[in-house]
Write an enzyme that holds these catalytic residues in place. Structure first.
Site, PDB file in Angstrom:
ATOM      1  N   HIS A 449     -22.668  -5.468   6.569  1.00 27.70           N
ATOM      2  CA  HIS A 449     -20.996  -5.151   6.786  1.00 27.70           C
ATOM      3  C   HIS A 449     -20.328  -5.557   5.929  1.00 27.70           C
ATOM      4  CE1 HIS A 449     -17.371  -5.971   8.626  1.00 27.70           C
ATOM      5  NE2 HIS A 449     -17.355  -4.778   9.057  1.00 27.70           N
ATOM      6  N   GLU A 748      19.755   3.746 -10.528  1.00 27.58           N
ATOM      7  CA  GLU A 748      19.104   2.921  -9.812  1.00 27.58           C
ATOM      8  C   GLU A 748      20.147   2.421  -8.655  1.00 27.58           C
ATOM      9  OE1 GLU A 748      17.693  -0.776 -11.673  1.00 27.58           O
ATOM     10  OE2 GLU A 748      19.591  -0.469 -13.136  1.00 27.58           O
ATOM     11  N   ASP A 772      15.223  -1.030  -7.708  1.00 26.10           N
ATOM     12  CA  ASP A 772      16.455  -1.196  -6.978  1.00 26.10           C
ATOM     13  C   ASP A 772      16.965  -0.215  -6.167  1.00 26.10           C
ATOM     14  OD1 ASP A 772      16.417  -3.642  -8.265  1.00 26.10           O
ATOM     15  OD2 ASP A 772      18.374  -3.391  -9.539  1.00 26.10           O
ATOM     16  N   CYS A 835      10.813   4.236 -13.763  1.00 30.71           N
ATOM     17  CA  CYS A 835      10.248   3.005 -14.296  1.00 30.71           C
ATOM     18  C   CYS A 835      10.157   2.180 -13.167  1.00 30.71           C
ATOM     19  CB  CYS A 835      10.942   2.612 -15.678  1.00 30.71           C
ATOM     20  SG  CYS A 835      12.507   2.261 -15.416  1.00 30.71           S
TER      21      CYS A 835
END
Lengths: 885, 885
Positions: A449, A748, A772, A835
């Site tokens: 397991h 953002e 953000d 980004c």
């Protein structure tokens, strides 16, 4: 009336979602002519209707089952409860996605007192028959009647002790007969009911138990972890029993058509003679490796493996039983494998012409690659292991030793790294495995397991490490060299070699294997999305380039300000009381930034580099108010010179002046450039000069992209653009040389996305800052949310995923889609990237491809993941491919 | 070739935007047959082209002017420079929206040395002619040639001193002749050029000067304040001069067709005999009230007033001149008026059948009503005024005495309330008036600059207060009773009575006038939007109801937690270490809240009341970390008992634990309900019990609406809904009585707006929280932005308006529109309102009507504003009606 029940041979062509993974595999094998014991399957539909009915059996289900069992009886000449020729079956769960060990199974169903008597007569093997019956009572009692398992275990243990034997196999028949009576009593006392003797009644209870096991807590935990839908339900497979425990010419095993750890093309697996399947999976007796198996059985298994791969066109994990020398395949499924193996198998099978390149790309989950890109032990460092076990799941993990699952979970949620150390793990321990960096067990084999689960999660694991003795109660383990390791001590395990080390051992970067390079090359040829890196240092840039980044999509300049040698200068600038002081500090920063940029630009020459200008609010560079208060009290108390106290007081005043209620929504990013254009001008001058100087020095430079953070409006960007242009012109005049650069902005804030069409007319590129953007769209401060309420939201399933890890399609994603579409409509030459951290998350990447972005940018370690995910996106993947290992 | 120039009679039907306000009024009057001196108008188009050309005269403009002047010459038999019959004109600016005193005017243009000689011959009035010439040089020199005005003023002053006369009228002709030579020398010395003798050259310079004055700093300041577009430009009116200074049978004046302060229907205005118009406006000589004017001139003026109102269908402000007994109307425009007057005039004119109800509703700017709803002096308080002046602009203002405009501005931006005290104000003082709470002048009449500007801004003003003597330099003023009031002393002015008091005087609530009630009733009959109030106390609720609120759209419960008697209990709850302690604290709060709600519900019975459950993060109820640190140091130093120190330390620990980086985006609102459901349960129980008990006690109760703040997702609301339902059921069982209630949410995160269609299926109402929504959409923390960067953004015109005052249509508004549309599509019975501060802002209300909301909710004082604005919205107003006063 719905049809819920099919004989295996009737179900050909039905889907994995109807038949469950196990049923599907069996049906396919039957169709392919492999030696499979006959039986029938109850579809997942029945399970779903069971839950819809609030836990009532769907209408007509058991009648359909009885009809099909009757058909089966006619074919095999055995009938339920017939002492002369009894029908004995296994009842197994089988969900559409494999959840190993999570749900319930009952073997030997159909055995009762009468059958026992008849079987003894017909087989002449009293021990086997009693053993089968006690196994049945044990499993059935626990699974179908809710008797706590340990009540049976205790009786068995007492018996072994009384007899002085180690293995159940050594218990003689007459004692087993007595044990059966005891087990029946346990059932009676625990449930107030007798063990049902009627096989039909047994069967109905067993089917119900399998349905119920879909919703047991560990199964739900597993599905949550692997993001498997709650709505799929499980199928039930009822199959004629074959017995691996009929003597030394019988046995049971599991095989992999290729090595699930390395991907090597060779038969791999384990075999346990005179045993039933559960013995292998439970990891109680250590089985024999198939490597050392010889003779006819080996040849038969090789042939089965070949036929399975030809049929399923993927690496298979199959269970088999040998009953008195005859081989049966009980089930086959796509084998779980390590990330490394997944890549190698995908590439090898493509080269064997078994699958296409596109299929190969779909065979590897991008999430898997995470594990391949992790660090390994530094080969230059020579440290002696304190113990060695089986290399069950590759990778290196370091953490504090912890034995208790709940403790592991608690420590991990406090941010501590732990290694779970257990004699063995059971499905109940899943929470501890999730919490741990890695797992070390003293028992069990490669298919135990612990091994299976750790591989599944891509966590390092060393299992079956007999060189250590674990004293759970006392809180330590001892190696065979006598070294005592206490709870809380730090150890390092290397799941690639099986070694265990004391303390933390240095590691080095991973390298890409040949197969992974091949796979990624194929991915590159098929993806539409570009892949760039988030990198702020030359080292990170170098690594990104090695991993295939096509540029830097985000070079943050905060780190350049925050470095210990810079911070005093930054503070000088902030604390300046005259323009002159301020200019002097900026001039120093300029020189430092110039050097930083030159180094990065040299590494990235020939590729685009997007530099984001300073984003942080100024107060982030000063100590906090309470820190200063404490310091002030300390130096006042210690009688420090007045000038020193005054200096601190001035700083405290400045800190208070700059202090913000919500710095995340404060005076930062381009807002700072509007009020203090000097800083941005300094940065622009350093960037452009660096680019020009690099071109002069090495004949080539980067594609400079200057990126403005936190914008909300096109007027604001037009304003900042002027600031940038002024600094650029100054630089060009100073150097008597010009260079092209692009001007762009992070998107953002929700407003930037909502007014993208206007903003697009002022800039040449967008880069979505989804970190953000997620914070503002949700009004969740990540720092506050992840420590406080977000875990509750995930636990209560208010949110399906952490939106900071996987893009929130409905909210944040909608803004990204709006911004991209309207930005590109307004400015068809606009370049659009992302980004935020989501740039390295596969499911988010599928979304970004769909939304029409041009590229994703992510951390260097995620570049290969993004390359693969981007290719899958181009192949129209919508939902993530489940992790393969 | 564009046509820029029109004779008055040619321009009929052209718009105010082409002709400017003054030109439009003249053209209309000419068409209506009123006695207007003939002339021509240069359209605003010419001014706009002038700015487009970078300050060059548009092609052909002066040629067109010359042609039209020639036509004028032919009609009146006078020519430029003709000594026998010289053409003498005024050149006046005239923008589309009136900007009193902000732009430039030149009178007596066409006078030169030759003309002077000729005129003396023809009129025989040497003094008048020289006076006209010196006035021309003085104005032309300053306005068109840039000579600092005080250089002329000083010469004039010196002359008066030398002659020992007080008034310019007392300067004899020969001295004026000398003064003219001196003025010419001033021009020569200041500019290096001679005063142009050629009237054509004079004219071109004058036109240019008017164009330039469009962009002078005080005009720009004025436009910013009144939100007048920068792109409109000014027209130029060239009109045959008539002379009010030709002797005692001449004069000049201004009239209002109704009282601009009260709205009363009576001729109102001032007259100055033997003077030119500038003398009245400048407020230097105190003119005669028209009330005391008798005889033929009065009758003629009454007739003119009647015809003006018939023609313009609005109250008119007109300038007139009497030249040797003959009346001329120089200009007429819609008269500025106080808010009170605006309402009365609109209602009266409707009742006079001069305008329709719809027109009446459009005649009052909702912004004006702000002033009517302010407090007035408490009539029960008997205080003696220290002085009494003219009641120039109604309302009461209290503040510190300040004499300097810059100082007023600085003090105001520090948050101090000031009263600007000046002998008189000039257009240069506009900044000080904006900064002040009110204005007190010792000179000037009801139409003086200070009076006009203060009325325009709705600020209280007492003018012409001759009972005080101001010593600006020494920084005090003295009353005629000898009381000295220093700079910085607090005074109260009552612009409705003209009284000035020392110190702060108690005030009481305003009451709605009969006319305002009528107007608002009309508004109610025509508006689609509902109007509710934001009210947290019984007093506020009572006021809201009086002002016409149709319910409470936002009853915050924070104040109930924050009140000094509650805070200790709230802290008990937060600091509780056992469930029991916590329950006890909650039980106490329950009793208090129950009482609060009952009081409010009694006031609002029969109407809906939306109660927002607790929104604030818990740490807002504790002291701050630095406060605690300071306290700890203090009590440690003072040797306080250990237990006390420990208690502070425990609290410090809790504060640190609860502390957040960005509280605005933190663990608050319904996030708190997910983790701590107890608080919401307590609130729901208090609300529903209060509603039921009020029904039992007074036979009627409110429509209960329970509102959840800060939601982001439909799952989250479904979760909180369960919490609310549980508490509701508990209450109903306890009281054996049920009550209907609605469950709804604030939409104040972008994600809530973006996922409105899902959320709408879980709730019965939305209320847009545009304050928070603006914060997150912009990523602007209001607390941080308004103190730091937002003023810069407004000043640099990056943003046209403060988005916290007027809804940002493009960003925040788009989210509101999306949320409303998609919410209503998903749930057609959804009720949608808005309860941010924008709910009381007229321009925002127009938007909310457009966006299809059902109601706005605003502070009680803004209810009448919202009622009127909502009616205007229904009448399709898109842009705000300029303030009328």
């Amino acid at each position: 009336m719905k049809r819920y029940v099919f004989l295996f041979e009737e179900a050909k062509g039905m889907s994995r979602f109807e038949l469950g993974g196990k049923g599907y595999g069996i049906v396919e094998m039957v169709a392919a002519g492999l030696p499979v014991p006959p039986g029938l399957v109850i579809t997942t539909e029945a399970c779903k209707d069971y839950y819809k009915n609030g836990g009532e059996m769907p209408d007509g289900l058991m009648r359909q089952v009885r009809e099909k069992i009757d058909e089966l009886s006619r074919r095999v000449g055995k009938r339920f409860g017939d002492p002369k020729s009894p029908l004995i079956v296994s009842v197994r769960s089988g969900a559409p996605y494999s959840m190993p060990g999570m749900m319930d199974t009952i073997l030997n169903l159909g055995v009762n007192d009468d059958v026992v008597r008849g079987l003894i007569l017909s087989t002449g093997n009293e021990r086997f028959v009693y053993d089968a019956y006690r196994r049945f009572i044990q499993m059935f009692g626990r699974v179908a009647m809710g008797v706590p398992g340990e009540r049976f275990d205790r009786r068995l243990e007492e018996l072994r002790e009384r007899l002085g034997v180690k293995s159940d196999q050594d218990i003689p028949a007459n004692e087993l007969r007595g044990l059966i009576e005891e087990f029946k009593r346990v059932v009676r006392e625990s449930t107030g009911r007798e063990l049902p003797q009627d096989p039909w009644e047994q069967l109905e209870l067993a089917v119900r138990a399998v349905f119920n096991s879909w919703n047991n807590p560990r199964a739900r935990e597993y599905r949550r972890y692997y993001k498997i839908s709650e709505d799929l339900g499980t199928a039930v497979n009822i199959q004629l029993m074959v017995f691996g425990n009929m003597g030394p010419d019988s046995g049971t095993g599991v095989g992999f058509t290729r090595d699930p750890s390395t991907g090597e093309k060779r038969l791999y697996g384990e075999y346990l003679s005179n045993a039933q399947g559960e013995d292998v999976v439970a990891g109680i007796r250590t089985p024999l490796s198939l490597d050392v198996l010889k003779g006819e059985l080996r040849e038969q298994l090789e042939e089965v493996a070949r036929r399975l791969e030809q049929h399923f066109r993927d690496m298979q994990d199959f269970e088999f039983t040998v009953e008195r020398g005859r081989l049966y395949i009980l089930q086959s499924r796509n084998g779980k494998r390590t990330a490394n193996a997944a890549v190698k198998i995908a590439v090898d099978m493509t080269e064997e012409k078994l699958i296409t390149i596109e299929e190969a790309l779909m065979r590897v989950s991008p999430y898997d690659l995470v594990h391949l890109l992790h660090r390994r032990l530094d080969p230059r460092v020579k440290v002696n292991p304190i113990a060695k076990g089986l290399n069950a799941s590759p990778g290196v993990a370091t953490g504090k030793v912890v034995f208790d699952v709940t403790e592991a979970d608690q420590m991990s949620s406090r941010g501590e790294k732990v290694i779970l150390v257990r004699p063995e793990t059971t499905p109940e321990d899943i929470k501890g495995v999730i919490a741990a960096q890695g797992v070390l067990t003293s028992r069990g084999g490669m298919t135990s397991h612990a091994a299976v689960v750790a591989r599944g999660m891509g966590k390092p694991a060393v299992v079956g490490c007999g060189e250590i003795r674990i004293e759970m109660e006392s809180g330590y383990f001892v190696t065979n060299k006598g070294l005592k390791v206490n709870k809380g001590d730090v150890i390092t395990i290397d799941g690639s070699t099986g070694n265990v080390f004391l303390g933390e051992v240095p590691t080095v970067e991973a390298e890409l294997t040949t197969e992974l390079r091949t796979l990624l090359k194929w991915a590159d040829e098929r993806r539409r999305l570009g892949v760039r890196a988030n990198a702020d240092t030359p080292e990170a840039a170098r690594r990104a380039r090695e991993f295939g980044a096509e540029g830097i999509g985000l070079c943050r300049t905060e780190r350049m300000f925050n470095a210990p040698d810079r911070l005093p200068i930054v503070r000088e600038m902030i604390m300046a009381t005259t323009d002159d002081e301020r200019r002097r500090a900026l001039a120093k920063l300029y020189e430092l930034q110039l050097r930083d940029f030159k180094e990065i630009f040299k590494v990235m020459r020939g590729l685009p580099v997007t530099v984001r200008l300073l984003d942080l609010p100024l107060h982030e560079f000063l100590p906090s108010e309470s820190q200063l208060l404490v310091e002030l009290h300390e130096i006042s108390a210690s009688g420090a010179p007045k000038a020193e106290i005054e200096k601190k007081e001035v700083m405290l005043k400045k800190v208070r002046q700059l202090q913000e209620h919500n710095p995340m929504l404060g005076h930062r990013g381009c807002r700072l450039a509007v009020s203090h254009p000097d800083i941005y001008k300094m940065q622009v001058r350093a960037i452009l000069r660096a680019a020009i100087e690099v071109r002069r020095e090495v004949g080539e430079t980067v594609g400079v992209q200057i990126m403005i953070p936190q914008s909300v409006d096109s007027n604001e960007l037009a304003h900042v653009k002027k600031v940038v242009e002024e600094a650029a012109e100054e630089t060009f005049e100073e150097l008597r040389e010009r260079i092209d650069y692009k001007f762009g902005t992070m998107i953002e804030t929700p407003r930037a996305a909502l007014t993208a069409s206007k903003i697009a007319s002022v800039v040449e590129f967008f880069s979505f800052g989804t970190n953000d953007l997620t914070q503002t769209t949700f009004a969740f401060s990540r720092d506050d949310a992840e420590g406080k309420f977000l875990p509750i939201y995930l636990e209560k399933k208010i949110l399906a995923d952490n939106p900071f890890e996987t893009i929130d399609r409905e909210g944040v994603g909608r803004l990204v889609a709006i911004g991209t579409k309207e930005g590109k409509q307004a400015n068809p030459r606009l370049e659009v990237g992302i980004c935020g951290e989501h740039g390295g998350d596969p499911r988010s990447i599928y979304f970004f491809d769909e939304a029409g972005l041009d590229y994703v940018s992510c951390s260097p370690y995620r570049i290969p993941i993004a390359r693969l995910a981007a290719a899958q996106a181009s192949l129209q993947v919508k939902e993530v491919i489940p992790v393969t290992a």
